[in-house]
Design a protein around this motif. Sequence first.
Motif, PDB file in Angstrom:
ATOM      1  N   VAL A 108       3.371   3.226  -7.491  1.00 34.92           N
ATOM      2  CA  VAL A 108       2.460   4.398  -7.476  1.00 34.92           C
ATOM      3  C   VAL A 108       1.825   3.382  -6.187  1.00 34.92           C
ATOM      4  CG1 VAL A 108       0.670   5.854  -7.545  1.00 34.92           C
ATOM      5  CG2 VAL A 108       2.424   5.818  -9.223  1.00 34.92           C
ATOM      6  N   ALA A 109       1.180   2.460  -6.457  1.00 32.98           N
ATOM      7  CA  ALA A 109       0.719   1.362  -5.623  1.00 32.98           C
ATOM      8  C   ALA A 109       1.361   1.290  -4.228  1.00 32.98           C
ATOM      9  CB  ALA A 109       0.047   0.456  -6.073  1.00 32.98           C
ATOM     10  N   ARG A 110       2.547   1.235  -3.851  1.00 30.97           N
ATOM     11  CA  ARG A 110       3.567   0.846  -3.453  1.00 30.97           C
ATOM     12  C   ARG A 110       4.010   2.703  -2.432  1.00 30.97           C
ATOM     13  NH1 ARG A 110       7.299  -1.161  -6.981  1.00 30.97           N
ATOM     14  NH2 ARG A 110       8.707  -0.393  -6.120  1.00 30.97           N
ATOM     15  N   LEU A 111       3.520   3.046  -3.290  1.00 28.23           N
ATOM     16  CA  LEU A 111       4.090   5.037  -2.491  1.00 28.23           C
ATOM     17  C   LEU A 111       3.065   4.780  -1.557  1.00 28.23           C
ATOM     18  CD1 LEU A 111       5.349   6.551  -5.288  1.00 28.23           C
ATOM     19  CD2 LEU A 111       6.490   6.668  -3.152  1.00 28.23           C
ATOM     20  N   LEU A 112       1.136   4.393  -1.652  1.00 25.62           N
ATOM     21  CA  LEU A 112       0.292   4.380  -1.107  1.00 25.62           C
ATOM     22  C   LEU A 112       0.071   3.580  -0.167  1.00 25.62           C
ATOM     23  CD1 LEU A 112      -1.992   5.170  -4.139  1.00 25.62           C
ATOM     24  CD2 LEU A 112      -1.441   7.124  -2.627  1.00 25.62           C
ATOM     25  N   GLY A 113       1.244   2.199  -0.277  1.00 29.18           N
ATOM     26  CA  GLY A 113       0.709   1.473   1.331  1.00 29.18           C
ATOM     27  C   GLY A 113      -0.852   1.427   1.541  1.00 29.18           C
ATOM     28  N   ASP A 114      -0.883   1.543   3.004  1.00 32.01           N
ATOM     29  CA  ASP A 114      -2.326   0.897   3.557  1.00 32.01           C
ATOM     30  C   ASP A 114      -3.484   2.226   3.588  1.00 32.01           C
ATOM     31  OD1 ASP A 114      -0.247  -1.140   4.851  1.00 32.01           O
ATOM     32  OD2 ASP A 114       0.206   0.294   6.562  1.00 32.01           O
ATOM     33  N   SER A 115      -2.998   2.610   2.646  1.00 30.69           N
ATOM     34  CA  SER A 115      -4.325   3.484   2.001  1.00 30.69           C
ATOM     35  C   SER A 115      -4.887   3.719   0.578  1.00 30.69           C
ATOM     36  CB  SER A 115      -3.424   4.859   2.101  1.00 30.69           C
ATOM     37  OG  SER A 115      -2.669   5.620   0.889  1.00 30.69           O
ATOM     38  N   LEU A 116      -4.769   1.954   0.853  1.00 22.76           N
ATOM     39  CA  LEU A 116      -5.141   2.068  -1.169  1.00 22.76           C
ATOM     40  C   LEU A 116      -5.691   0.542  -0.246  1.00 22.76           C
ATOM     41  CD1 LEU A 116      -4.227   1.728  -3.947  1.00 22.76           C
ATOM     42  CD2 LEU A 116      -2.684   0.062  -3.393  1.00 22.76           C
TER      43      LEU A 116
END
Length: 138
Positions: A108-116
Amino acid sequence: MVELVWDAGRTATVRLPNGVELTVGGRQGLPPADLAAVGLAASVMAAFIDAARAAGCTILGYLATTDVAAGAGLAPVVRLRSYVVSAADIDNALFTELTGLALDRSIVARLLGDSLDVRWDLRVLHGAASPEGGDAQP
């Protein structure tokens, strides 16, 4: 596979692979943005705990807060704040390594990328008993 079935209102039923059902949307269900936040918190926590266990660290507690900030016309940002309580077998360098591993291993963190936006906090309890019943060693 996750199944989402919309009903006549603004709600839907989510059926998870294990048979659990959740209501999403509407007055009684979880807002979709909150589900994304829960997914992130759970995914990062599991990855962190696994990495810490593999490194031989005793994690005594883990708390995470998440929220989605989405202003009009702005890209949403998902904020994750993780608070970890550990025995004395973890230092700042190892903690930094483990947090990086957790984010790399969290789908999930990888999916969110720069929006995290992630912040971590570590508290070490020297001399605390481990959950297995022995004393944590410094």
